[in-house]
Structure formats: structure tokens, C-alpha cells
Design an enzyme around this catalytic site. Structure first.
Site, PDB file in Angstrom:
ATOM      1  N   ASP A  43       2.465 -15.447  -0.588  1.00 22.99           N
ATOM      2  CA  ASP A  43       2.133 -14.713  -1.815  1.00 22.99           C
ATOM      3  C   ASP A  43       2.419 -15.451  -3.127  1.00 22.99           C
ATOM      4  OD1 ASP A  43       2.332 -13.030   0.354  1.00 22.99           O
ATOM      5  OD2 ASP A  43       3.831 -11.727  -0.536  1.00 22.99           O
ATOM      6  N   GLN A  59       5.737 -17.636  -2.454  1.00 21.86           N
ATOM      7  CA  GLN A  59       6.519 -17.552  -1.223  1.00 21.86           C
ATOM      8  C   GLN A  59       6.336 -18.860  -0.460  1.00 21.86           C
ATOM      9  OE1 GLN A  59       8.351 -14.394   0.321  1.00 21.86           O
ATOM     10  NE2 GLN A  59       8.708 -14.971  -1.798  1.00 21.86           N
ATOM     11  N   PHE A 103      12.167 -12.693  -0.786  1.00 20.78           N
ATOM     12  CA  PHE A 103      10.796 -12.224  -0.628  1.00 20.78           C
ATOM     13  C   PHE A 103      10.138 -12.015  -2.001  1.00 20.78           C
ATOM     14  CE2 PHE A 103      10.225 -10.321   3.917  1.00 20.78           C
ATOM     15  CZ  PHE A 103      10.560 -11.542   4.468  1.00 20.78           C
ATOM     16  N   SER A 104       8.926 -11.481  -1.951  1.00 25.83           N
ATOM     17  CA  SER A 104       8.074 -11.431  -3.142  1.00 25.83           C
ATOM     18  C   SER A 104       8.631 -10.587  -4.278  1.00 25.83           C
ATOM     19  CB  SER A 104       6.696 -10.900  -2.756  1.00 25.83           C
ATOM     20  OG  SER A 104       6.007 -11.907  -2.080  1.00 25.83           O
ATOM     21  N   ARG A 167       9.768  -2.991   0.017  1.00 24.38           N
ATOM     22  CA  ARG A 167       9.821  -4.363  -0.495  1.00 24.38           C
ATOM     23  C   ARG A 167       8.690  -4.627  -1.490  1.00 24.38           C
ATOM     24  NH1 ARG A 167       8.269  -5.282   4.889  1.00 24.38           N
ATOM     25  NH2 ARG A 167       6.096  -5.929   5.122  1.00 24.38           N
ATOM     26  N   ASP A 168       8.880  -5.674  -2.284  1.00 23.11           N
ATOM     27  CA  ASP A 168       7.903  -6.203  -3.254  1.00 23.11           C
ATOM     28  C   ASP A 168       7.873  -5.331  -4.524  1.00 23.11           C
ATOM     29  OD1 ASP A 168       7.474  -7.859  -1.105  1.00 23.11           O
ATOM     30  OD2 ASP A 168       5.595  -6.899  -0.527  1.00 23.11           O
TER      31      ASP A 168
HETATM   32  C1  FRU Z   1       3.162 -10.164   1.968  1.00 22.96           C
HETATM   33  C2  FRU Z   1       4.632 -10.239   2.343  1.00 22.96           C
HETATM   34  C3  FRU Z   1       5.484  -9.412   1.407  1.00 22.96           C
HETATM   35  C4  FRU Z   1       6.822 -10.081   1.504  1.00 22.96           C
HETATM   36  C5  FRU Z   1       6.435 -11.519   1.655  1.00 22.96           C
HETATM   37  C6  FRU Z   1       7.353 -12.317   2.528  1.00 22.96           C
HETATM   38  O1  FRU Z   1       2.438 -11.242   2.456  1.00 22.96           O
HETATM   39  O2  FRU Z   1       4.814  -9.836   3.684  1.00 22.96           O
HETATM   40  O3  FRU Z   1       5.535  -8.051   1.738  1.00 22.96           O
HETATM   41  O4  FRU Z   1       7.620  -9.884   0.381  1.00 22.96           O
HETATM   42  O5  FRU Z   1       5.137 -11.548   2.203  1.00 22.96           O
HETATM   43  O6  FRU Z   1       7.013 -13.661   2.466  1.00 22.96           O
END
Ligand code: FRU
Length: 507
Positions: A43, A59, A103-104, A167-168
Site C-alpha cells: 500500500d 508498505q 502497517f498502513s 486497522r488502517d
Molecule cells: C492492505 C493491507 C492493510 C494493512 C497492510 C499491511 O493491503 O492488508 O490492511 O495495513 O496491507 O501491509
């Protein structure tokens, strides 16, 4: 061309330069779409224009071509097109809330301080993988980042909803404070974007979901059980929520690629901190586009990047030494009916090199019309075609002279459909090949307007400012470079086609 200016010159990472040089000869490695120097990329994160530079974080697993041990890679650009690698911005830190992955997330500037809101991953003593919102700040122009001592800043998801993922992040400013969406899924209900509020980006109060999907609804759009990577912004007269649908329960493609992966947008009215969508659509109808993020630049443009994942076997990605690319930067616009318009940022045109054009050709059914002088694997093609009597009309790219490999971009008049068909794109059985369709009805008298970007293993198609389809292709023949036009079931007319050789972005 160097983008370096003295204070950051020393930041240029020698290792990244060596990696890029080592991988540049790979015939599938994109030349003008952003890739990581080597290894895994997914991402886009923390997109922002700051201090005269565009910042693209992403990422990244710097150690292997697999999705693991997520870091925040970092690159900067002055023109949105040429990038320069900066050191990794954030790496999992033992003993912290992100010791198993960063993560993102996103970046906003609070009281002059760039502040990153991201998901920290930590496997706890019981083996449970905890994903919680964390904060880091930078005092040196976003080169290095300091974690907040109180991470995770939201210790647990809200308890009044039965969620199974958390998340995110999308964070924005309103008159009375900061607002924050976390991607989630409510059990037996569907994807959810959970809304929080804060004065300082550290203490967050949970409000309610901004919007919740319906996992049981299949038409017109399937929005699944969980939403990743929420993005939220005002555009034109509406607000837009973009989410990426994660659903491992429903596969569209069989065992090898079992997951649904697409990004959906909802546009509509935002009032009382809730979104009431009046339109929903797909950001991109291909299967390789996922987890987009957008930002507003200093010209007020809403610019988005998406992750273009690979469509070939993991062993092959490992042998290649890299995985994943970014889409071209796309400028988003709001169209009258709530549909999003998407166009490549005009800056991309600076990559145009040698040009050839054709005009006023009549296309008849039969063998595709090979365009002499058009062949190549790093191209931009702009075509205006009047389908006329033809049932189908389109373009072949990355085609072998004997036709044994070819990627077809086909407009079907009766179906009102544009297809990017990669089912014959490669003779390599370790690649995923499929036809992907987008609805496209041409208003009376309007030609089919295609803008096609071919960048080795990427084919990114923009049609009539309306739909986008992006796929990955891995032809095996070095001479699968042919560009051709075709019509089926009647005569069609090519008003014009212009083809540019595109320069690479790494010098
Ligand atoms: C989306 C995701 C997000 C997460 C990230 C981990 O592609 O799965 O939900 O934060 O990638 O790399």
C-alpha cells in the site's frame, strides 16, 4: 536528473541505488511506475506534499519479496513523477506496539509537526495478533520518526460493536478537531469505517461508524466482510469514502488466488459525521489495483496512488527480487452524478519521448491492423475511435508478431462494456490471466477515448474519463511488443492515435 538538494543529498541511500541498477534489466520491471528499490511493496501510505516535496511512503518488506515484517519505505519527488529513495522511515521496533509490523496509515501536520498515524502490529503472549493505532512524529522534515510513548494510542477497538478487524487510518481536520477513520468489519454485517475524534491526535474518543456496508449484498457492488485502508475527503459537491474490500470467504478466481481484492468508493452527503452515499463505484475494474490512498496537493488537486500487485507465482517473484508497483498518480474529479473521474496527473506527460501518430483509418473486420512504428513495452497510447457499425473495437498491446501472446483492450458496443483481457497475455502458466470488464456506455456521438499506459508488466487503461482498468501482464517472448488495432463485426473508424515512447523515471 537529480532531485537532490544539499541538505538531503546525504540521505540518498547507496543500497537503493545499487538495487535499482541491479534490477533494471528485468523485462517485467516497470520503468516509469514507482517500485521499491527491491523486495516487497504494497500500500501507498502517508501521502503528503510537505516542504516542497511530494512524499510517498509505502508498505515495504526490505528483506524479502513476501508480505511480512512491514516497514514504511519512503521516496520523495518534486514533480510527482521522478522519485528519489529516502531511508526507511519506520521499522518494527522490539518491545513496542509495532514490534511485529508497521502497517498502513497516513500523515497529517499538527501544530507544524508531521504526525504519522499507523497500525502497530504486535503478537501478544497468547499468540493473538493485535493491530492497534499508533502515532509517531518527525522533527527533521520526515526523515526520522519518534514513536509516541503512549502507543498504542487507542488500546482496544470499541466494545459496543462486534468487530473482527481494526486497522488502517484516514485522518482529517474539521473546525472542532481531528477526525479519524479506522478500517474494520462488523461480524455478520459487513465492512465498516469507524469514526473517532481528538484534539491532539493522541487521545481519541470513539463516535460511531461513519458508514457500514452490507456483506450480503452482491449487486451492483460487492463490499465484503471487512474494509481496509479507508480514505475520506471532500470533492466537488460531495464527500467520498474509499475502502478496499478484503474478503477471504468469497473468491472469484479459484484456489490459487482465493481473495476478493477491489477498492470501492461511496460518494454522497456527509452530515452529522455520517456518510449517506448516493453513488457507489469501483475505483478500478482490474484485479491488480488495491489499497489506494489520496491527498490534496498545493494546487488543490486530489491525487491518488494505488498498489498494483503482482499476478504471478510467489516463487517467480522471489526469483525476480522485487514485488509490487504503484499506479500512476491519478487526479480525481467529481462528476455530476456522483461518479468519480480519474485521469493521470498531467505531470506524467513529461516522460513522453519519441512520438508517432495515425489519423483517419477505417478499421475492418479481419486481421488486426499492426501499427508500424508503434511497438514497444514502455508506451503511452491515446486513441479516439468511433465504433460505427462494429460490434467490438479495440487495441492489442504487448502482442507477439504471431499473436501467441497478446493483451486485448476491447470495447463492446452492445454490452456497453470495456474489457482488459489478459487471458492470452502470457504463455507462462505461473501467471494469472483473466478478462476484466468495466461498464462503459458511450453517449450518442461520443468516440471511445482510450489512454493506455504500457509499462512492461503493467497495463493501465483510462477510458472516457470514466472507468479505469489496470492489470499485470508477463509476456514470455522478447518480441511481444506489437501494438495493433482491430474491429469485429463491422467497420469502425480511428479518428486518431498517438503513441509516445515513455522515458524511465530512474535516470
Ligand atoms: C492492505 C493491507 C492493510 C494493512 C497492510 C499491511 O493491503 O492488508 O490492511 O495495513 O496491507 O501491509
Amino acid at each position: 536528473m537529480s532531485l537532490l538538494f544539499p541538505p538531503v543529498a546525504q540521505l540518498y541511500t547507496e543500497q537503493a541505488r545499487r538495487d535499482r541498477a541491479r534490477l533494471a534489466a528485468d523485462p517485467h520491471r516497470p520503468a516509469y511506475h514507482f517500485t521499491a528499490p527491491a523486495n516487497w511493496l504494497n500500500d501507498p501510505n502517508g501521502l503528503i506534499q510537505y516542504g516542497g516535496l511530494y512524499h510517498l511512503f509505502y508498505q515495504h518488506n526490505p528483506h524479502a519479496t513476501v508480505s511480512a515484517t512491514k516497514h514504511w519505505g519512503h521516496a520523495v519527488s518534486r514533480d510527482l513523477v521522478h522519485w528519489e529513495d529516502w531511508p526507511i522511515a519506520l521499522a518494527p521496533a522490539p518491545g513496542t506496539a509495532d514490534q511485529d509490523g508497521c502497517f498502513s496509515g497516513c500523515i497529517v501536520v499538527h501544530n507544524g509537526v508531521p504526525t504519522m498515524i499507523y497500525t502497530g502490529v504486535r503478537v501478544d503472549e497468547t499468540g493473538r495478533k493485535r493491530q492497534r493505532p499508533c502515532v509517531a512524529v518527525s522533527y527533521d522534515g520526515m526523515v526520522t520518526w519518534e514513536r509516541h510513548a503512549g502507543n498504542p494510542v487507542i488500546p482496544a477497538p470499541p466494545t459496543d460493536v462486534d468487530i473482527f478487524a481494526f486497522r488502517d487510518h484516514a485522518v482529517w481536520r474539521e473546525a472542532d478537531g481531528w477526525y479519524h477513520l479506522v478500517g474494520s468489519g462488523i461480524r455478520q454485517v459487513g465492512g465498516a469505517a469507524l469514526l473517532y475524534r481528538s484534539d491532539d491526535l493522541v487521545t481519541w474518543d470513539y463516535l460511531h461508524p461513519l458508514y457500514v456496508g452490507d456483506m450480503h449484498q452482491l449487486d451492483p457492488l460487492f463490499t465484503g466482510i471487512m474494509w481496509e485502508c479507508p480514505d475520506f475527503f471532500a470533492l466537488g459537491d460531495r464527500h467520498v469514502l474509499v475502502v478496499s474490500v478484503f474478503d477471504h470467504l468469497r473468491g472469484d478466481t479459484g484456489a490459487a488466488f482465493p481473495m476478493i481484492h477491489h477498492s470501492v468508493y461511496f460518494s454522497g452527503e456527509y452530515a452529522d459525521h455520517r456518510l449517506t452515499p448516493t453513488y457507489a463505484g469501483l475505483m478500478d475494474y482490474g484485479r491488480s489495483w488495491y489499497a489506494p490512498q489520496s491527498f490534496t496537493d498545493d494546487q488543490g488537486r486530489r491525487i491518488m496512488f494505488g498498489w498494483l500487485r503482482e499476478e504471478r507465482a510467489f516463487e517467480v517473484q522471489k526469483a525476480a527480487g522485487w514485488s509490487g508497483a504503484m499506479s500512476l498518480p491519478r487526479v480525481l474529479t467529481m462528476r455530476p452524478n456522483g461518479r468519480l473521474g480519474q485521469a493521470p496527473a498531467p505531470e506524467v506527460e513529461c516522460l513522453r519521448g519519441a512520438v508517432h501518430s495515425w489519423e483517419g483509418l477505417t478499421l475492418s473486420s479481419g486481421k488486426p491492423w499492426v501499427l508500424d512504428g508503434a511497438a514497444g513495452d514502455t508506451l503511452e497510447l491515446v486513441a479516439e475511435v468511433r465504433p460505427g457499425e462494429a460490434e467490438r473495437v479495440g487495441l492489442l498491446v504487448r502482442a507477439a508478431p504471431d499473436g501467441s501472446e497478446q493483451t486485448r483492450i476491447v470495447y463492446d458496443q452492445a454490452l456497453g462494456q470495456l474489457t482488459l483481457d489478459t487471458s492470452e497475455a502470457s504463455l507462462d502458466p505461473a501467471t494469472r490471466r483473466a478478462a476484466r470488464h468495466a461498464p462503459l456506455r458511450l453517449p450518442q456521438g461520443e468516440p471511445l477515448r482510450l489512454r493506455v499506459f504500457v509499462d512492461r508488466s503493467i497495463v493501465e487503461v483510462f477510458a472516457n474519463d470514466d472507468v479505469c482498468i489496470t492489470s499485470r501482464v508477463y509476456p514470455t517472448h522478447p518480441d511481444s511488443l506489437v501494438v495493433a488495432l482491430f474491429a469485429e463485426g463491422g467497420l469502425a473508424r480511428l479518428d486518431s492515435l498517438t503513441r509516445w515512447e515513455m522515458r524511465g523515471i530512474w535516470g
